[in-house]
Design an enzyme around this catalytic site. Structure first.
Site, short mmCIF file in Angstrom:
data_model
loop_
_atom_site.label_atom_id
_atom_site.label_comp_id
_atom_site.label_asym_id
_atom_site.label_seq_id
_atom_site.Cartn_x
_atom_site.Cartn_y
_atom_site.Cartn_z
N GLY A 1 0.82 -1.20 0.00
CA GLY A 1 0.00 0.00 0.00
C GLY A 1 0.86 1.25 0.00
N TYR A 2 1.26 1.69 -1.16
CA TYR A 2 2.14 2.85 -1.26
C TYR A 2 1.45 4.03 -1.96
CZ TYR A 2 6.71 1.09 0.42
OH TYR A 2 7.75 0.66 1.19
N GLU B 1 12.21 -3.30 -4.46
CA GLU B 1 11.20 -3.33 -5.51
C GLU B 1 11.82 -2.97 -6.86
OE1 GLU B 1 8.01 -0.47 -5.19
OE2 GLU B 1 6.80 -1.52 -6.67
#
Lengths: 391, 369
Positions: free
Chosen positions: A132-133, A249
């Site tokens: 959740g960014y 990421e």
């Protein structure tokens, strides 16, 4: 050296005995990936066995400490495992944001209790995580996020929304950036929370993309209660964790730039489709583009190897993930463009069966240089953090 | 893929020796004096043993390998040092070592290793490194051979002691060692853009004895291919050094120069181009190291990697030197300023031993298309 040779021998034998036949076939599409989680339906008995057996040895996370269920392997051993797996064409047993992103951050920032609680279930694929960014008004400028977490004593109360949450509709838990202080510079009021997507007040809505698929969601939080024990690290210091996690990421997405295992080279693929004259790809312009692409692709693959080796030797630079992310995603976009050129008009099929895979991958690849920090954001990071250019 | 401790030490000592003995100011002084080499540099390099880096210990070399040669060349690229290191100590020594008999190696390699003897490969006749179009011929005459032909653009050919002349015939290519002073050899010297000299060499019925033949008649193909790999990878290493140095100077300038009331390095338009170039240089570093390591390991991927590295570095160094001049603005175009020297040397390195197009084409053929 002798130890490593023995390890290679043992690993080879174990893989031969334990990797199911169908897990040695190249993946035909993203559908063949195993993501695990509470609701996962294995596509075959082989996929299930392969995950169980690898997780049992901790080899879904070869380098993580064995006390949390990881493989506990050294860098050299992990490299050998990777080589032996690709030797037989073994698929990755588990695709997971827990493995690629959350886990490394937990190992560094979480309490012992949190590590015991969360890490084993990442390794065995029991819990599928989402990230959740991004928010509707916090994309490239991620730190301006506004999803609010109020301290209610024994829990935080979460209100707000996220966007571009990959597979939020399929995930069991979320690692989420929330704002816990509004009265300070934007980087200093962010905290890092973990919570169950089954919590009351969480809802998701898939976003249909130009490719026709929906790998991303909008995610809404309406008075979601999160126990305070699920905060990772220090309150209001979540940005540091967020950044650390982003480097993982980026490295993961940068890996898209690598040639797929077992795939023919671009030039050979083009030659098979368009034919050859005197042993050369008949279309001279395509041959030129293919060789230019393959040269970059090869040099990029070697760069991942070199940076990995340098990191192991303690010579790495922290911002190298931005280089890999930027270069790898631009390369993958070019790869998909060339696949489309080689595929010619046949490549335009948009059927939902596998015939449409080419064009969907092409469209999907356009997101590579947007997600995980755009190419332009990576260039900013390189310019400022590595080159030290003034702000 | 990291340098060993010995390789790193060699690189550090090369940096030191070259910065002391061959700064850009030395190249400028050489050019302004109209000289065709850097006085004193080769003897300093010879004292350090560099001419013997790739030559086996048995022939008085250091046997340090191609990664070693590459790190020296990278540092040479940084200071634009001019010497016969690449042409003689790396390329020619490799070909003699590949093809020569025990006797020939004993006769020539120790001299090359000490720096007392220089040799150059004279293969190309086209100007674009097309070694399939060699017309130079060797005709047997008793125990001797008579050589005739024209070789073009041989760098360091004007003052080399020994020419390695490639001839072609029905059996395939052959290599002959010809002393530059031999009767029938004439050499026309041209000044080229980076202040070096290129020699056009004519052989007019040059008679050489049978022991001038390296290997057998028509038997040089594999050794020449290996030598092309060596030349390509090592030349790529030199271009890498040019790219890195040009880039560092340019970034330094972006941090200093002010326009519109700010350092020009604050402008995103320039920042992104610099960052892009940095990433390309990082990628070319890996290409070079992998190609050099493959030579030392004599890996089967050797040729693919060598052509990949030469092609990649040719592109990147072009980009780095172009951006170097552009980002320096007007001053970058002046002779007084050093950045132009890098662009000029890069132009020569890009052409040497096959340009981008040659190696991209070779790469594609080797990859089966």
């Amino acid at each position: 050296m002798e130890h490593l040779e023995q390890f290679r021998q043992d690993t080879r034998e174990w893989l031969e005995a334990n990797c199911p036949e169908d897990m040695r076939q190249p993946m035909r599409s993203d559908e063949d990936q195993c993501w695990g989680g509470r609701n996962w339906v294995f596509t075959s008995e082989g996929q299930k066995l392969w995950l169980e057996r690898m997780a049992d040895k901790g080899w879904t996370a070869p380098r993580w400490p064995s006390e949390y269920g990881g493989g506990g392997l050294s860098g050299e051993e992990a490299k050998i495992l990777g080589e032996e797996m690709s030797r037989i064409g073994a698929r990755r047993p588990l695709s997971s944001f827990g493995l690629d992103m959350l886990g490394p951050a937990l190992l560094l920032y979480a309490t012992e209790e949190q590590k015991q609680q969360y890490i084993p279930n990442i390794i065995n694929g029991k819990i599928r995580w989402c990230q959740g960014y991004s928010e509707p008004n916090a994309g490239s400028d991620l730190a301006s996020l506004r999803t609010k977490a109020e301290d209610m004593g024994d829990h935080y109360l979460i209100n707000g929304s996220k966007v571009w949450t990959s597979y939020a509709d399929k995930a069991d838990w979320i690692f989420c950036l929330v704002r816990t202080n509004f009265d300070c510079p934007k980087h200093e009021g962010i905290s890092f929370l973990l919570f169950d997507m089954a919590s009351e007040g969480v809802s998701t809505k898939p976003i249909k993309l130009i490719s026709g698929t929906s790998p991303f969601c909008e995610t809404f939080f309406d008075n979601v209660k999160v126990p305070t024990g699920q905060l990772v690290g220090t309150l209001n210091k979540g940005w540091e964790i967020a950044k650390y996690l982003l480097t993982h990421e980026r490295t993961m997405i940068g890996g898209f730039g690598l040639a797929g295992g077992g795939m023919k080279g671009m030039g050979q693929m083009a030659a098979a489709k368009r034919g050859t004259r005197d042993g050369r790809l008949r279309d001279a312009s395509l041959r030129t583009e293919a060789s230019s692409f393959e040269i970059d692709e090869m040099a990029f693959g070697l760069t991942i190897e070199r940076i990995t080796d340098e990191t192991k030797a303690g010579q790495g630079t922290g911002a190298s993930s931005s280089i890999l992310k930027m270069y790898g995603t631009e390369l993958n976009k070019l790869r998909q463009e060339l696949y489309m050129a080689i595929g010619s008009t046949d490549a335009l099929n948009f059927d939902t069966d596998s015939k449409g895979a080419l064009v969907r991958n092409w469209l999907r690849s356009k997101a590579n240089s947007i997600e995980g920090g755009t190419t332009e954001v990576q260039l900013n990071i390189i310019a400022k953090r590595i080159l030290g250019l003034p702000a | 893929m990291i340098l060993s401790e010995e390789q790193q030490l060699l690189k550090d000592s090369a940096k030191l020796l070259l910065s002391e003995n061959a700064p850009i100011s030395a190249l400028r002084a050489m050019r302004d004096a109209g000289e065709d080499h850097m006085p004193g540099l080769w003897s300093k390099m010879s004292e350090a043993g560099w001419p013997g880096i790739v030559i086996p210990d048995a022939y008085s070399g250091l046997e340090f390998g191609y990664v070693g040669a590459g790190v020296v060349l990278e540092e040479m690229g940084r200071t634009l040092a001019l010497s016969p290191f690449l042409s003689s100590a790396v390329v020619a020594a490799t070909l003699i070592n590949q093809l020569g008999s025990e006797q020939q190696k004993e006769k020539y390699l120790p001299g090359i290793a000490s720096g007392d003897l220089t040799a150059v490969l004279a293969a190309d006749e086209t100007g674009y490194f097309d070694l399939s179009s060699i017309e130079a011929k060797a005709t047997a005459s008793g125990d001797d051979f008579v050589l005739s032909g024209n070789k073009r653009g041989v760098i360091d050919g004007h003052n080399a002691d020994l020419l390695l002349i490639v001839t072609d015939g029905d059996e395939g290519p052959s290599v002959f060692m010809v002393e530059s002073g031999a009767s029938g050899v004439s050499c026309e010297t041209r000044l080229i853009i980076d202040s070096q000299r290129a020699a056009d060499i004519t052989l007019n019925s040059v008679t050489v004895s049978g022991d001038a033949l390296l290997g057998s008649i028509g038997g040089a193909s594999d050794a020449i291919e290996f030598t092309i790999d060596v030349a390509a990878a090592c030349s790529a290493a030199e271009m890498l050094g040019i790219s890195i140095e040009t880039f560092e100077r340019t970034v330094g300038y972006l941090k200093e120069r002010e326009q519109f009331g700010s350092k020009i390095g604050t402008f995103q338009g320039l920042q992104h181009r610099a960052a892009q170039l940095f990433a390309e240089i990082e990628v070319s570093k890996s290409a070079v190291l992998a190609a050099l390591q493959a030579l030392d390991a004599n890996s089967e991927k050797r040729s693919v990697l060598a052509s990949m590295a030469k092609a990649k570095c040719s592109k990147v160094v072009r980009n780095a030197t172009e951006e170097g001049v552009q980002m320096h603005g007007g001053i970058g175009m002046t002779d007084e300023f050093d950045i132009g020297f890098f662009m000029k040397r890069a132009a020569v390195c890009r052409q040497a031993y096959g340009d981008y197009h040659f190696h991209a084409d070779r790469f594609a053929s080797l990859r089966g298309y």
